[in-house]
Scaffold this active site. Sequence first.
Site, PDB file in Angstrom:
ATOM      1  N   LEU A 181       0.890  -1.275  -0.073  1.00 22.18           N
ATOM      2  CA  LEU A 181      -0.050  -0.015  -0.067  1.00 22.18           C
ATOM      3  C   LEU A 181       0.887   1.333   0.027  1.00 22.18           C
ATOM      4  CD1 LEU A 181      -2.644  -0.904   2.645  1.00 22.18           C
ATOM      5  CD2 LEU A 181      -2.853  -0.771   0.249  1.00 22.18           C
ATOM      6  N   LYS A 240      15.266  -6.525   4.475  1.00 21.16           N
ATOM      7  CA  LYS A 240      15.728  -5.484   5.510  1.00 21.16           C
ATOM      8  C   LYS A 240      17.167  -5.627   6.068  1.00 21.16           C
ATOM      9  CE  LYS A 240      10.871  -4.310   6.899  1.00 21.16           C
ATOM     10  NZ  LYS A 240       9.891  -4.256   7.807  1.00 21.16           N
ATOM     11  N   ASN A 282      14.561  -0.524   7.699  1.00 22.74           N
ATOM     12  CA  ASN A 282      13.275  -0.258   6.729  1.00 22.74           C
ATOM     13  C   ASN A 282      13.109   1.021   5.847  1.00 22.74           C
ATOM     14  OD1 ASN A 282      12.576   1.494   8.509  1.00 22.74           O
ATOM     15  ND2 ASN A 282      10.290   1.036   8.443  1.00 22.74           N
ATOM     16  N   ASP A 315      10.358   1.250  11.818  1.00 24.20           N
ATOM     17  CA  ASP A 315       9.446   0.116  12.190  1.00 24.20           C
ATOM     18  C   ASP A 315       9.097   0.198  13.801  1.00 24.20           C
ATOM     19  OD1 ASP A 315       8.441  -0.868  10.009  1.00 24.20           O
ATOM     20  OD2 ASP A 315      10.030  -2.525   9.954  1.00 24.20           O
TER      21      ASP A 315
END
Length: 500
Positions: free
Chosen positions: A253, A301, A322, A337
């Site tokens: 997204l 990551k 990230n 994160d």
Amino acid sequence: MSSLCLCLTAPTYDGVLNQLEQYRSYIDMAEMRLDLLNPSERLKVLDLPGLAGIPLILTIRLPDDGGLWGKYGESEKDRDILFMSLLESGAWTYIDLEHDRTMADVAAVADAGGTRIIRSMHDFDGTLLDLPVSDLAGMIRRMAEGGSIPKLAARCTGSRQLLALARTAIATESVGAKVILGMDEYGAPSRILADRFGSVWTYASVPGGPGEAPAAAPGQLDPKTLESLYRFSDINKSTPLYAVIGDPIAHSLSPIIHNGWLRGAGLKGTYLPIRADDIAALLETCDIWGLRGLSVTVPHKEKALALCDYSGYPARRIGAANTLLRAGDGWRARNTDAAGFLEPLPDAMGLGSVEELQGKKALILGAGGAARAAVYALIDAGMKLVILNRTIDKARRLAEETGQAWGPLSDEALPLLEGGIDLLVQTTSVGMHPNENADPAPWLNPRECSLVYDMIYEPVETVLLARARSAGVRTLNGSGMLEAQARLQFEMFTGIQAPE
Ligand code: NAP
């Protein structure tokens, strides 16, 4: 700046006109794929240049190049005759001819009518981009001889092929008008960043739903997505570029979130998804294009952190990045994160602040990258943790590194939970689309906890969260974390706060 060319792929002439009208406001030109049109309707396109009122490419593709010519028994001679009868009007701006067929008669009629020739090469095997860049550049230069526009469409089977394509684009900068694009999901960035590839246009097609015409080539986007999501026509050499890189990436997204914020803040820039199977090759490609910031997702990551020249303390401690930010010639690793995970938590637990987490107990399911971010965030907030994981060694390593309790992801861990748990954090991918029916801990009674926090945001309510809700326990999914970590990234990328 590159133009946007819609491939007209409908099997009927009415369908072609509908496609044109549906996307007219987004496109600069169109390609008539005559091989896809029913044979009885092919001569109707004589009207098309007048009706379209935009530059048109006339294309009749053979099966070797991904076309359908010959499906009804038509020969190559028939194709030459059809080409010549349509070109006589001089109304077509371009004609697409294969690079390995001279077609002198057709080329002569095209020249006489002022129709410019595109010489195209298609590679569906995904082997062409394994050739040395100098060979690829040589082919493109030869295709440009005599004033033709060379077009290379090559299948990208991974990040290394995308890098080869980017290098080929640089090696052929002196070829004025050309089109260089990568097919399939790994090649899709070349379609959005056509300008960075020096392509005079990019191809787009109508999305192929059930019973509808398919995309004209693998990886093509529709014109509306190119314009309204990626602001294709605003992309030029100086447009700031950002991306999310991962594998898989199609479900992400992040492009919708970040492009929405860029637009909302009135900033120039485009944020695109890049499927990457080799992050080292991908970072080289990003250097070539001058990308300014990257969001990094599963499974890159940890490797991303290792490849960076500089890293912030949270990323180093968590052992994963990230977020990558351009720093001179290299990259700086950051991790948002942990902070993003913590942001919605106090509110969801009915607490006034993060400080009130001090001394409380949390159960963590999972020991991957996301778990590591949560573990460090909760330890910093003063919580005591129990870490459970399917691969027990990973739980042990993370727990020993942080001085916490650990166990297997099974009911054997129940004795560790005696005395109650204030917070359950679910960080495994169990329950995520497309495995919505799975529960990572069916043996666990959610009543043991006061909040169940599942990092998954698709589906909105996992099986575990549904169980917790019916047991009367508070629940939180991963969408708040997704937005919070993305907000912090946006600030790092652009220097301003993301709009509400
Ligand atoms: P990761 O590093 O690959 O870790 C995956 C974790 O899931 C590991 O603990 C793994 O256990 C466990 N797992 C996978 N399949 C399993 C199975 N069949 N049974 C039991 N455990 C299983 O991935 P990650 O980056 O931590 O991401 C994990 C999840 O968090 C994903 O769903 C991701 O979408 C989500 N996430 C959400 C956000 C957000 O913003 N909301 C941010 C980051 C991540 P093993 O060690 O045994 O393999």
